[in-house]
Design an enzyme around this catalytic site. Structure first.
Site, mmCIF file in Angstrom:
data_model
loop_
_atom_site.group_PDB
_atom_site.id
_atom_site.type_symbol
_atom_site.label_atom_id
_atom_site.label_comp_id
_atom_site.label_asym_id
_atom_site.label_seq_id
_atom_site.Cartn_x
_atom_site.Cartn_y
_atom_site.Cartn_z
ATOM 1 N N CYS A 113 -16.578 -22.085 54.329
ATOM 2 C CA CYS A 113 -17.139 -22.425 53.020
ATOM 3 C C CYS A 113 -16.169 -22.017 51.902
ATOM 4 O O CYS A 113 -15.135 -22.647 51.748
ATOM 5 C CB CYS A 113 -18.523 -21.801 52.869
ATOM 6 S SG CYS A 113 -19.491 -22.548 51.557
ATOM 7 N N HIS A 215 -21.501 -23.550 57.639
ATOM 8 C CA HIS A 215 -21.572 -22.134 58.032
ATOM 9 C C HIS A 215 -21.861 -22.006 59.529
ATOM 10 O O HIS A 215 -23.003 -21.780 59.928
ATOM 11 C CB HIS A 215 -22.655 -21.408 57.225
ATOM 12 C CG HIS A 215 -22.225 -21.043 55.846
ATOM 13 N ND1 HIS A 215 -21.541 -19.879 55.567
ATOM 14 C CD2 HIS A 215 -22.353 -21.698 54.674
ATOM 15 C CE1 HIS A 215 -21.285 -19.820 54.266
ATOM 16 N NE2 HIS A 215 -21.763 -20.912 53.706
ATOM 17 N N GLU A 217 -21.292 -19.607 61.488
ATOM 18 C CA GLU A 217 -21.768 -18.265 61.870
ATOM 19 C C GLU A 217 -23.290 -18.140 61.765
ATOM 20 O O GLU A 217 -23.899 -17.420 62.548
ATOM 21 C CB GLU A 217 -21.062 -17.185 61.036
ATOM 22 C CG GLU A 217 -21.613 -16.942 59.633
ATOM 23 C CD GLU A 217 -21.347 -18.075 58.634
ATOM 24 O OE1 GLU A 217 -20.610 -19.018 58.977
ATOM 25 O OE2 GLU A 217 -21.897 -18.008 57.517
#
Ligand code: MN
Length: 241
Positions: A113, A215, A217
């Protein structure tokens, strides 16, 4: 065999309530994902002083540039436009120095990001300060709930890190209001959504220089094994260096 150490950049957070009380913060999903992928996560606090920063970086086998606030548009020589979010001058300065010192090592870098955006700016690119400045209908790139929820497809270039991991496309979440405008030098676009927003970039030369606009993660830390592949590939290349 020693596990590779992955540095994770953090926010220089200014606590609202106490005023003048500052913290090093970063979502733990990054650390969880790196650990599950076989690496040792290490959070890097914002620091002034190039020599000290160099000493921090010497400990690392790979660098993860985490998400966060908008980057000051002066880094790409633009004035602030309507829709710009908050900026963090301390963090901008710190991550810029980190990139100046870490990129020449050739060690693997993953940008998420904001992390992808700062890579693009560092290589001479620019951003749309807010996606309202793109004059066409867009997908919803700022989802309101469920961090792990897949909201759009990203079409991938075959000959890329992501293409080799996922094939022609991958489903991702989306939590951004800015997007890459001008692409930086020595970078290539390897993923786009159907509205032509750049969602993934890679280095033309480096073995592992990857930036993603979504994202991963948040998805991998909530059990998405597909998305964990990105972190496994990143940690694996850090091991080889
Ligand atoms: Mn998106």
């Amino acid at each position: 065999m020693k596990k590779p150490i992955i540095g994770i950049t953090s926010a220089y957070e200014k606590e609202r309530e106490l005023k003048n009380y500052h913290r090093t913060t970063v979502c733990i999903d990054y650390a969880k994902s790196i650990a599950e992928a076989g690496g040792i996560p290490l959070v890097i606090p914002t620091l002034e002083g190039r020599e000290d920063i160099k000493s921090q970086l010497e400990l690392l086998d790979g660098l993860l540039l985490s998400g966060g606030l908008d980057i000051n548009p002066q880094y790409y020589k633009e004035d602030f436009l309507e829709g710009m979010g908050l900026v963090s001058p301390e963090r901008d300065r710190n991550e810029w120095t980190i990139l100046e010192e870490f990129l020449p090592t050739g060690k693997p870098i993953l940008g998420v990001c904001r992390g992808m955006q700062i890579l693009n700016i560092f290589y001479g690119g620019s951003l749309y300060q807010d996606m309202r400045h793109i004059s066409k209908d867009l997908l919803k790139h700022r989802q309101d709930f469920l961090p792990e929820l897949e909201v759009h497809r990203v079409k991938l270039e075959e000959d890329s890190i992501l293409g080799r991991l996922f094939g022609g496309e991958v489903l991702t979440n989306s939590f951004h209001h800015q997007a890459i405008d001008k692409l930086g030098d020595d970078l290539k676009v390897t993923g786009r959504t159907s509205d032509d927003i750049i969602e993934a970039i890679e280095g033309k030369r480096e073995e592992f220089l990857l930036g993603v606009q979504w994202h991963p993660e948040m998805m991998s830390a909530r059990g998405n094994k597909e998305m964990l592949k990105i972190f496994k590939e990143f940690v694996k290349s850090a091991k080889l260096k």
